[in-house]
Design a protein around this motif. Structure first.
Motif, PDB file in Angstrom:
ATOM      1  N   ARG A 275     -63.073 -21.001  45.933  1.00  0.00           N
ATOM      2  CA  ARG A 275     -64.037 -22.084  46.199  1.00  0.00           C
ATOM      3  C   ARG A 275     -64.902 -21.684  47.399  1.00  0.00           C
ATOM      4  O   ARG A 275     -64.754 -22.183  48.510  1.00  0.00           O
ATOM      5  CB  ARG A 275     -63.287 -23.385  46.447  1.00  0.00           C
ATOM      6  N   TYR A 276     -65.789 -20.748  47.145  1.00  0.00           N
ATOM      7  CA  TYR A 276     -66.521 -20.090  48.226  1.00  0.00           C
ATOM      8  C   TYR A 276     -67.527 -21.013  48.912  1.00  0.00           C
ATOM      9  O   TYR A 276     -67.708 -20.942  50.131  1.00  0.00           O
ATOM     10  CB  TYR A 276     -67.200 -18.829  47.700  1.00  0.00           C
ATOM     11  N   THR A 277     -68.177 -21.876  48.180  1.00  0.00           N
ATOM     12  CA  THR A 277     -69.155 -22.786  48.784  1.00  0.00           C
ATOM     13  C   THR A 277     -68.479 -23.727  49.774  1.00  0.00           C
ATOM     14  O   THR A 277     -68.982 -23.967  50.882  1.00  0.00           O
ATOM     15  CB  THR A 277     -69.878 -23.599  47.691  1.00  0.00           C
ATOM     16  N   ASP A 278     -67.308 -24.249  49.376  1.00  0.00           N
ATOM     17  CA  ASP A 278     -66.561 -25.141  50.277  1.00  0.00           C
ATOM     18  C   ASP A 278     -66.052 -24.380  51.502  1.00  0.00           C
ATOM     19  O   ASP A 278     -66.033 -24.921  52.617  1.00  0.00           O
ATOM     20  CB  ASP A 278     -65.382 -25.771  49.533  1.00  0.00           C
ATOM     21  N   ALA A 279     -65.635 -23.131  51.293  1.00  0.00           N
ATOM     22  CA  ALA A 279     -65.144 -22.317  52.411  1.00  0.00           C
ATOM     23  C   ALA A 279     -66.264 -22.057  53.411  1.00  0.00           C
ATOM     24  O   ALA A 279     -66.040 -22.091  54.629  1.00  0.00           O
ATOM     25  CB  ALA A 279     -64.588 -20.994  51.891  1.00  0.00           C
ATOM     26  N   ILE A 280     -67.470 -21.800  52.906  1.00  0.00           N
ATOM     27  CA  ILE A 280     -68.627 -21.576  53.779  1.00  0.00           C
ATOM     28  C   ILE A 280     -68.872 -22.811  54.641  1.00  0.00           C
ATOM     29  O   ILE A 280     -69.128 -22.722  55.848  1.00  0.00           O
ATOM     30  CB  ILE A 280     -69.878 -21.229  52.944  1.00  0.00           C
ATOM     31  N   SER A 281     -68.770 -23.988  54.025  1.00  0.00           N
ATOM     32  CA  SER A 281     -68.968 -25.242  54.759  1.00  0.00           C
ATOM     33  C   SER A 281     -67.952 -25.382  55.887  1.00  0.00           C
ATOM     34  O   SER A 281     -68.289 -25.820  56.993  1.00  0.00           O
ATOM     35  CB  SER A 281     -68.855 -26.423  53.793  1.00  0.00           C
ATOM     36  N   LYS A 282     -66.706 -24.998  55.619  1.00  0.00           N
ATOM     37  CA  LYS A 282     -65.650 -25.083  56.645  1.00  0.00           C
ATOM     38  C   LYS A 282     -65.955 -24.152  57.817  1.00  0.00           C
ATOM     39  O   LYS A 282     -65.803 -24.524  58.984  1.00  0.00           O
ATOM     40  CB  LYS A 282     -64.290 -24.723  56.037  1.00  0.00           C
ATOM     41  N   TYR A 283     -66.376 -22.917  57.490  1.00  0.00           N
ATOM     42  CA  TYR A 283     -66.651 -21.965  58.566  1.00  0.00           C
ATOM     43  C   TYR A 283     -67.899 -22.351  59.358  1.00  0.00           C
ATOM     44  O   TYR A 283     -68.017 -22.038  60.545  1.00  0.00           O
ATOM     45  CB  TYR A 283     -66.750 -20.548  58.020  1.00  0.00           C
ATOM     46  N   GLU A 284     -68.825 -23.030  58.718  1.00  0.00           N
ATOM     47  CA  GLU A 284     -69.979 -23.562  59.462  1.00  0.00           C
ATOM     48  C   GLU A 284     -69.511 -24.645  60.438  1.00  0.00           C
ATOM     49  O   GLU A 284     -70.033 -24.758  61.551  1.00  0.00           O
ATOM     50  CB  GLU A 284     -71.016 -24.122  58.485  1.00  0.00           C
ATOM     51  N   SER A 285     -68.495 -25.415  60.041  1.00  0.00           N
ATOM     52  CA  SER A 285     -67.919 -26.426  60.936  1.00  0.00           C
ATOM     53  C   SER A 285     -67.202 -25.769  62.114  1.00  0.00           C
ATOM     54  O   SER A 285     -67.212 -26.304  63.226  1.00  0.00           O
ATOM     55  CB  SER A 285     -66.933 -27.315  60.167  1.00  0.00           C
ATOM     56  N   VAL A 286     -66.566 -24.618  61.847  1.00  0.00           N
ATOM     57  CA  VAL A 286     -65.903 -23.884  62.929  1.00  0.00           C
ATOM     58  C   VAL A 286     -66.918 -23.505  64.004  1.00  0.00           C
ATOM     59  O   VAL A 286     -66.684 -23.674  65.204  1.00  0.00           O
ATOM     60  CB  VAL A 286     -65.205 -22.608  62.388  1.00  0.00           C
ATOM     61  N   MET A 287     -68.078 -23.010  63.574  1.00  0.00           N
ATOM     62  CA  MET A 287     -69.114 -22.598  64.532  1.00  0.00           C
ATOM     63  C   MET A 287     -69.648 -23.790  65.326  1.00  0.00           C
ATOM     64  O   MET A 287     -69.964 -23.669  66.502  1.00  0.00           O
ATOM     65  CB  MET A 287     -70.250 -21.886  63.802  1.00  0.00           C
ATOM     66  N   LYS A 288     -69.732 -24.947  64.674  1.00  0.00           N
ATOM     67  CA  LYS A 288     -70.206 -26.149  65.370  1.00  0.00           C
ATOM     68  C   LYS A 288     -69.147 -26.682  66.331  1.00  0.00           C
ATOM     69  O   LYS A 288     -69.463 -27.229  67.384  1.00  0.00           O
ATOM     70  CB  LYS A 288     -70.567 -27.235  64.351  1.00  0.00           C
ATOM     71  N   THR A 289     -67.871 -26.524  65.956  1.00  0.00           N
ATOM     72  CA  THR A 289     -66.776 -27.016  66.795  1.00  0.00           C
ATOM     73  C   THR A 289     -66.695 -26.243  68.106  1.00  0.00           C
ATOM     74  O   THR A 289     -66.420 -26.819  69.157  1.00  0.00           O
ATOM     75  CB  THR A 289     -65.426 -26.888  66.046  1.00  0.00           C
ATOM     76  N   GLU A 290     -66.918 -24.934  68.043  1.00  0.00           N
ATOM     77  CA  GLU A 290     -66.797 -24.120  69.254  1.00  0.00           C
ATOM     78  C   GLU A 290     -67.977 -23.166  69.385  1.00  0.00           C
ATOM     79  O   GLU A 290     -67.843 -21.948  69.248  1.00  0.00           O
ATOM     80  CB  GLU A 290     -65.477 -23.331  69.204  1.00  0.00           C
ATOM     81  N   PRO A 291     -69.185 -23.704  69.636  1.00  0.00           N
ATOM     82  CA  PRO A 291     -70.372 -22.850  69.728  1.00  0.00           C
ATOM     83  C   PRO A 291     -70.387 -21.974  70.981  1.00  0.00           C
ATOM     84  O   PRO A 291     -71.085 -20.959  71.020  1.00  0.00           O
ATOM     85  CB  PRO A 291     -71.528 -23.861  69.777  1.00  0.00           C
ATOM     86  N   GLY A 292     -69.603 -22.355  71.981  1.00  0.00           N
ATOM     87  CA  GLY A 292     -69.624 -21.611  73.237  1.00  0.00           C
ATOM     88  C   GLY A 292     -68.786 -20.350  73.221  1.00  0.00           C
ATOM     89  O   GLY A 292     -68.889 -19.521  74.119  1.00  0.00           O
ATOM     90  N   VAL A 293     -67.905 -20.201  72.209  1.00  0.00           N
ATOM     91  CA  VAL A 293     -67.057 -19.009  72.134  1.00  0.00           C
ATOM     92  C   VAL A 293     -67.630 -18.074  71.073  1.00  0.00           C
ATOM     93  O   VAL A 293     -67.536 -18.332  69.870  1.00  0.00           O
ATOM     94  CB  VAL A 293     -65.591 -19.382  71.801  1.00  0.00           C
TER      95      VAL A 293
END
Length: 467
Positions: free
Chosen positions: A246-264
Motif C-alpha cells: 500500500r505504497y500511497t498510504d505509506a507515502i502519506s505516513k512518511y510525509e507525516s513523519v517529516m511534519k512531526t519532526e522537521p527540525g531533525v
C-alpha cells in the motif's frame, strides 16, 4: 599483616562460595575482626565488584589505622574513581605508617600519578571553559586512562564530543556514566536525545524508558518519551503498509513523519528515502526519480536510493542512467545480488533498445496478449499500407513502416520467437542469431505485396484488394 593479593591469588573460580564463607565468619565471629573485612574486600575485588569492596576497606582502616595494605587498596580505588584528594590522603598516610619497601615505593608512585591527574584536570576544565573542546578532549583522554570510573569526567568529555559533532562518542561516555553513577536519569535522557537526533528512534525509545524506570515523573524524559513514541508509531505503521504493497498510504505516513519532526534532518532524509522506494515500487517513475534525486544530492552514495532510482529509470526506458546508478551502487556494495541482477537487466534492455522494439512498433505493452497484438497489427497494417499513399516519398516511408509492422506481428504472435525477443535477442536480426545467416525479413516492398492484414496466418497467402 596480610599482603595485598595473598587471598585473591588462591580464589580461583570459587568466589561466590568464599564470599558466603567470609560473611558467615563475620556473623559468627568478632565484628571488630578487621581481617574478615579485608578478606571479604579482596573477594569483592577479585569478582570485579570494586564499589562493594570500598566500604569493607574503609571498615578495616577504621579498625586498624596502620593497616597499610588496606589503605593502599583503597587509595587505588579512589584514584580510579577520580577522588584525587582522598586518594592522595591515603597514599600520604601509608608513607607515615612504617610501610614496607614495596609499599613505600607504590605509595610514592601513586602520589606522583595523582598529582599529574590534578594538573590535567585543571587544564581540561580551563580548556572547556574557553570552548577549546579539542584540547579538553585531549586532556580528558589522558585522565580517564587512570581515573576510569570517574562519571563526572566522562560526562564532561561527552559534552565536548557533542560540541565537536561526534555524538556517537558522546553516547559511549554517557552509557559508561549511567552505569558508574546510581539513578543517573540525566545520562539516560541525553543518550535518548542523541539517538533521536541521529535518526535511531528505536534506541531513543529504549533509553528514555530507562530514564522513566528510575523516575516516572521526570518531566523532560516523559515529554521526550511521548514525542519518540508518536514518531516510532508512524514509522512502524508506514513500514507495515510497504510490506502490504500500500505504497500511497505509506507515502502519506512518511510525509507525516517529516511534519512531526522537521527540525531533525535525519528523519527528513530517511523519510524521503522510503518515499522514493514507494514511488519506484508503485511504478511512478517521474515522482521516484525526483525524490530519489533529492536524497542523492545529500547522500550521493546512498545505495537504496540508487537502486530505486535505477528501477525508475528502467520504467522510463532511460537505460544509460539506470546503468550508471547500478554501477555506482555496486561500487559500494559489490555483493548485492539485486544490484547485480538489475545491472544485467539494464544492460540487456539497452542493447535491445538499440535494435527494433516490436512492442513499440505495434504500440502494445510487453505483457500484451496475442489478441491485442493481432488487433494492433491489423489497425496499423491498414493505416500504413503503401497503396494508401500517392506521393513517392510518403510511399517509401509507408513501405518501411509496413515492413516493420509485419515483422513485429510475425515475432510477437509466435511464442518461441517472442520469448527470444523478451530475453534480449532479436529472432529476425542475423547478427543476434548464432551461426549467422541472412535475415529473411530484410526484403523489398515487393516481397510483402498481396497479403491480407485481416488474416491470422502469414503474410504471403492472400491478396488484399482495396475498393
Amino acid at each position: 599483616m596480610v599482603a595485598p593479593g595473598s587471598v585473591t591469588s588462591r580464589l580461583g573460580s570459587v568466589f561466590p562460595f568464599l564470599l558466603v564463607l567470609v560473611d558467615l565468619q563475620y556473623e559468627d565471629g568478632d565484628p571488630d575482626n578487621y581481617i574478615a573485612y579485608y578478606r571479604r574486600a579482596t573477594v569483592f575485588l577479585a569478582m570485579g565488584k570494586s564499589k562493594a569492596a570500598l566500604p569493607d576497606l574503609t571498615k578495616v582502616i577504621e579498625l586498624k589505622m596502620d593497616f597499610t595494605a588496606a589503605r593502599l587498596q583503597r587509595g587505588h580505588l579512589l584514584l580510579k574513581q577520580g577522588k584525587l584528594d582522598e586518594a592522595e590522603d591515603d597514599f600520604k598516610k601509608v608513607l607515615k605508617s612504617n610501610p614496607s619497601e614495596n609499599e613505600e615505593r607504590e605509595a610514592q608512585s601513586q602520589l606522583v600519578k595523582s598529582d599529574e591527574m590534578q594538573r590535567l584536570r585543571s587544564q581540561a576544565l580551563d580548556a572547556f571553559e574557553s570552548s577549546d573542546f579539542t584540547a579538553a578532549i585531549t586532556f580528558l583522554d589522558k585522565i580517564l586512562e587512570v581515573c576510569v570510573w570517574d562519571a563526572e569526567l566522562r560526562e564532561l568529555r561527552a559534552e565536548c564530543f557533542i560540541k565537536e559533532g561526534e555524538p556517537r562518542k558522546a553516547i559511549s561516555d554517557l552509557k559508561a556514566s549511567s552505569k558508574l553513577k546510581n539513578d543517573n536519569t540525566e545520562a539516560f535522557y541525553k543518550i535518548s536525545t542523541l539517538y533521536y537526533e541521529l535518526g535511531d528512534h528505536e534506541l531513543s525509545l529504549s533509553e528514555v524508558r530507562e530514564c522513566l524506570k528510575l523516575d516516572q515523573d521526570h518531566k523532560r524524559c516523559f515529554a521526550h518519551y511521548k514525542q519518540v513514541k508518536k514518531l516510532n508509531k508512524l514509522i512502524e505503521s508506514a513500514e507495515e503498509l510497504i510490506k502490504d504493497g500500500r505504497y500511497t498510504d505509506a507515502i502519506s505516513k512518511y510525509e507525516s513523519v517529516m511534519k512531526t519532526e522537521p527540525g531533525v534532518h535525519e528523519y527528513t532524509i530517511r523519510s524521503k528515502e522510503r518515499i522514493c522506494h514507494c514511488f519506484s515500487k508503485d511504478e511512478k517513475p517521474v515522482e521516484a526519480i525526483r525524490v530519489c534525486s533529492e536524497v542523492l544530492q545529500v547522500e550521493p552514495d546512498n545505495v537504496n536510493a540508487l537502486k530505486d532510482r535505477a528501477e525508475a529509470y528502467l520504467i522510463e526506458e532511460m537505460y544509460d542512467e539506470a546503468i550508471q546508478d547500478y554501477e555506482t551502487a555496486q561500487e559500494h556494495n559489490e555483493n548485492d545480488q539485486q544490484i547485480r541482477e538489475g545491472l544485467e537487466k539494464a544492460q540487456r534492455l539497452l542493447k535491445q533498445s538499440q535494435r527494433r522494439d516490436y512492442y513499440k512498433i505495434l504500440g502494445v505493452k510487453r505483457n500484451a496478449k496475442k489478441q491485442e497484438i493481432i488487433k494492433a497489427y491489423r489497425k496499423l497494417a491498414l493505416q500504413w499500407h503503401p497503396d494508401n499513399f500517392q506521393n513517392e516519398e510518403e510511399k517509401k516511408k509507408a513501405e518501411k513502416k509496413f515492413i516493420d509492422i509485419a515483422a513485429a506481428k510475425e515475432v510477437l504472435s509466435d511464442p518461441e520467437m517472442r520469448k527470444k525477443f523478451d530475453d534480449g535477442e532479436d529472432p529476425l536480426d542475423a547478427e543476434s542469431q548464432q551461426g549467422g545467416g541472412g535475415n529473411p525479413f530484410h526484403r523489398s516492398w515487393n516481397s510483402w505485396q498481396g497479403f491480407n492484414p485481416f488474416s491470422s496466418g502469414g503474410p504471403f497467402r492472400f491478396k488484399f484488394h482495396f475498393n
